[in-house]
Design an enzyme around this catalytic site. Structure first.
Site, PDB file in Angstrom:
ATOM      1  N   HIS A  57       0.783  -1.465   0.115  1.00  7.47           N
ATOM      2  CA  HIS A  57       0.132   0.180   0.039  1.00  7.47           C
ATOM      3  C   HIS A  57       1.012   1.179  -0.148  1.00  7.47           C
ATOM      4  O   HIS A  57       1.820   1.256   0.697  1.00  7.47           O
ATOM      5  CB  HIS A  57      -0.753   0.041   1.532  1.00  7.47           C
ATOM      6  N   GLU A  59       0.520   3.900   1.501  1.00 11.25           N
ATOM      7  CA  GLU A  59       0.892   4.096   3.409  1.00 11.25           C
ATOM      8  C   GLU A  59       1.484   4.165   3.469  1.00 11.25           C
ATOM      9  O   GLU A  59       2.739   4.449   4.436  1.00 11.25           O
ATOM     10  CB  GLU A  59      -0.727   4.220   3.728  1.00 11.25           C
ATOM     11  N   CYS A  87      -5.839   1.912   6.213  1.00  8.74           N
ATOM     12  CA  CYS A  87      -6.721   1.216   6.002  1.00  8.74           C
ATOM     13  C   CYS A  87      -5.875   0.155   7.621  1.00  8.74           C
ATOM     14  O   CYS A  87      -4.870   1.080   7.757  1.00  8.74           O
ATOM     15  CB  CYS A  87      -6.497  -0.650   4.853  1.00  8.74           C
ATOM     16  N   CYS A  90      -2.288   0.372   7.504  1.00 10.13           N
ATOM     17  CA  CYS A  90      -1.584   1.557   6.912  1.00 10.13           C
ATOM     18  C   CYS A  90      -1.920   2.552   8.312  1.00 10.13           C
ATOM     19  O   CYS A  90      -0.936   3.595   8.757  1.00 10.13           O
ATOM     20  CB  CYS A  90      -1.808   1.757   5.743  1.00 10.13           C
TER      21      CYS A  90
END
Length: 166
Positions: A57, A59, A87, A90
């Protein structure tokens, strides 16, 4: 939510990165890390599909970058602009690293509603979610969160729809 011109410009850039992710066959998420003065320090897009790594991800990439390149004060003054609310994985990374502000274009609640409408939720056997979708502040309560952005959320919705059709 009230964003200034700089916030909106950087949040728009995060959505552009989400579009780049979809163009590359990845899920529509993009993020920008900016310093206290608004200088872009790092940016990334989702790479889950292209790498096969479910933790790829943007992030997470930015949290790792911040941990390696910024001191605690700079991290606390930085802002992460992202196409979608973090999420739990993250959000936890951002809490641990000490990034104090997240601005997002679309929320977890919006993504859940869109997914239900498309009947495409990320669900394992017996209808149990793989990861419980939680708002950032339930995972990282010290992080200041702003979003969603009513101007950009429809654009993010369209990107998710496009990704799901591909």
């Amino acid at each position: 939510m009230s964003l200034d011109d700089l916030d909106h410009r950087l949040l728009t850039r995060a959505v552009e990165l989400a579009e780049e992710a979809v163009d590359a066959g990845d899920e529509p998420f993009g993020s920008v890390l900016a310093g206290a003065d608004g200088t872009v320090l790092a940016e990334d897009r989702n790479r889950v599909v292209s790498t096969g790594d479910p933790t790829a991800h943007p992030e997470i990439a930015l949290a790792r970058w911040a941990a390696l390149h910024l001191d605690a004060d700079a991290r606390a003054a930085a802002t992460v602009y992202t196409s979608g609310e973090h999420c739990p994985m993250c959000a936890a990374a951002h809490g641990w690293v000490g990034l104090a502000r997240i601005v997002y274009a679309s929320s977890t609640a919006q993504l859940q509603a869109w997914s239900r409408a498309w009947s495409a939720g990320d669900v394992a056997a017996e209808g149990v979610p793989v990861v419980v979708p939680l708002p950032v502040q339930q995972v990282a309560p010290r992080v200041r969160v702003e979003g969603p952005d009513d101007r950009l959320a429809p654009r993010v919705h369209a990107l998710h729809e496009r990704f799901r059709r591909s």
